[in-house]
Design an enzyme around this catalytic site. Structure first.
Site, PDB file in Angstrom:
ATOM      1  N   ASP A   4      37.662 -23.619  45.397  1.00 11.92           N
ATOM      2  CA  ASP A   4      36.398 -23.540  44.662  1.00 11.92           C
ATOM      3  C   ASP A   4      36.205 -24.890  43.989  1.00 11.92           C
ATOM      4  OD1 ASP A   4      35.321 -20.740  44.845  1.00 11.92           O
ATOM      5  OD2 ASP A   4      37.387 -20.318  44.242  1.00 11.92           O
ATOM      6  N   GLU A  53      30.182 -10.790  46.672  1.00 10.55           N
ATOM      7  CA  GLU A  53      30.975 -10.702  45.443  1.00 10.55           C
ATOM      8  C   GLU A  53      30.742  -9.311  44.876  1.00 10.55           C
ATOM      9  OE1 GLU A  53      29.279 -14.005  43.395  1.00 10.55           O
ATOM     10  OE2 GLU A  53      30.426 -15.466  44.550  1.00 10.55           O
TER      11      GLU A  53
END
Lengths: 253, 231
Positions: A11, A130
């Site tokens: 990330d 998500e």
């Protein structure tokens, strides 16, 4: 033998790889290029690199940085973060991505998924979901790095995207992310029960046993992990050795 | 005159093939110009996508004859994924299409596979030797499937030299290579109960259904061999 993939995830925020818990409280881990090389050499089967704040701040990812990451690797690479258009996808592919992961913008404009698949081929388009638990056996799809409600039921949203022909699903549990308590197997089972494309589970990897559970009981096609690699608790090689003892087919790098 | 030329026919992620080949030679170009392709010592046909789009991409650039002539002149040609499929005579993707016909055979869709085997075949899978090891006493023998340990004798002198039996390669395809002549099958892979040709070749014409440029060090070895072959 067709093998299960072990996929590290980077990330990226600004020039750094970051990692948080429940996708929040991001800590700086290190340099994306250095980490990409390290995980490639450890035997990563694929790599996921996401610009974790591009969507939230509505800005373009750093494509030069993404290109530098791609240059370190001779394995497939999935990139994403802030994709709003076919033009953005093309920029990621030009930066060296083999596949792109789309979340936030697709929940608001599902048409983007079909257009993207038509233009680049379904195998190139990964739906990133998500999911955050909203009740018993229910999850809501979140967006913008796990921060915003989409109002969509995660499982229904996935079914809709599958019907559109999406090539792969990257399934992140917001509840489990960064917690190192093992993957959310209930969520995983709910998705693999309806998915006819590969499912990558992400969020909560603890150790080799948690990977084994996700693969053998949850039927994950691939396991994605970050924290336990970033904090040097495990190497990919050590994880794969353990998976082998459980008779899970893995790639010998 | 360029040593190696990646033929750009408007299809797929060419960047990664270029990056991987550059590990072994700096003398590699990307081109759609017939003259540059004619002048190159060896060609790489990369690509992913549909068979017809691939042939059409070559045709509109006036490259069909360039590639066929290069093949006839003995120049090494490496087809990757769709590029490998185009080497055969016919493709059956969204209709029936004529291929380059550099090797006899067809490209066909996966039949119904064993339960749990998803299409496209995407991810890592092992390759095994399909060639016979020559024997002075008769027909020769086929080497046993390996677990990434043993060197394959039959691959010596081919682009697969130095790759171990059972080495894993990265695949992404829904159609597979079906060469007519079994002796053109260099390597085989099994998926969902089906065993198909994952690497084919005859002399200077070579095709890999998998992506060597995406298959880690084992895949890079194949590209290194090809670069050496092309000298």
């Amino acid at each position: 033998m067709h093998s299960v993939r072990v996929i590290p995830r980077l990330d990226i925020k600004g020039p750094n790889v970051v990692k948080g818990i429940h996708l929040e409280g991001l800590r700086v881990i290190g340099n994306p290029v250095t980490l990409a090389r390290k995980y490639y050499e450890q035997g990563a089967d694929e790599l996921i690199a996401m610009d974790s704040v591009a969507s939230l701040y509505q800005r373009s990812p750093d494509f030069d940085l993404m290109r530098s990451v791609a240059n370190e690797l001779f394995i497939p690479l999935t990139m994403g973060g802030g994709i709003q258009s076919l033009h953005d996808i093309n920029n990621f592919l030009r930066a060296g991505a083999d596949k792109v992961a789309i979340n936030t913008y697709a929940t608001r404009n599902p048409q983007l998924l079909s257009e993207a698949m038509h233009q680049f081929g379904a195998q190139c388009i990964v739906l990133s979901v998500e999911a955050k638990r909203s009740g018993q056996g229910r999850w809501e799809a979140y967006t913008d790095g796990g921060r915003e409600h989409s109002g969509l039921d995660a499982i229904e949203w996935i079914k809709r995207a599958l019907a559109m022909g999406v090539g792969e699903i990257l399934l992140t549990s917001v509840d489990f992310d960064g917690t190192k308590k093992g993957y959310d197997r209930e969520l995983l089972a709910a998705v693999t029960a309806c998915a006819d494309v590969p499912v990558i589970i992400h969020g909560g990897a603890r150790d080799a046993a948690s990977l084994t559970e996700a693969i053998q009981e949850g039927h994950a096609d691939a396991v994605c992990l970050a924290s336990i690699l970033h904090y040097n608790e495990w190497t990919i090689g050590a994880l794969k050795e353990q998976l082998m003892t459980q008779k899970i087919p893995i790639r010998h790098a | 005159m360029a040593h190696l030329c990646i033929v750009d026919y408007g299809i797929g992620n060419i960047h990664s093939a270029m990056k991987a080949l550059k590990r072994f030679t700096q003398d590699v170009i990307l081109s759609e110009d017939p003259k540059e392709i004619r002048d190159a010592a060896a060609l790489v046909l990369p690509g992913q996508g549909a068979f017809e789009a691939g042939m059409e991409g070559l045709r509109v650039r006036g490259l069909l004859n360039e590639v066929k002539t290069a093949a006839a002149n003995g120049k090494p040609i490496l087809g990757i994924c769709l590029g490998a499929q185009l080497l055969l005579e016919k493709g059956h993707e969204f209709g029936e299409w004529e291929g380059l016909g550099l090797l006899p055979g067809e490209v066909v869709h996966f039949p119904a596979l064993q339960k749990g085997a998803k299409t496209p075949h995407m991810g890592w899978n092992s390759i095994e030797s399909a060639l016979l090891v020559p024997s002075p006493y008769g027909r020769g023998w086929r080497e046993a499937p390996g677990e990434g340990q043993t060197e394959v004798k039959a691959w010596k002198g081919t682009v697969l030299e130095g790759v171990t039996a059972g080495a894993d390669m990265y695949f992404i395809h829904s159609y597979f290579l079906k060469p007519k002549d079994p002796s053109h099958v260099l390597a085989e892979t099994t998926y969902g109960g089906l065993t198909f040709a994952s690497a084919i070749g005859k002399g200077n014409i070579i095709g890999c259904q998998f992506h060597p440029e995406k298959s880690g060090e084992a895949g890079l070895r194949i590209l290194q061999n090809f670069v050496a072959l092309a000298r």
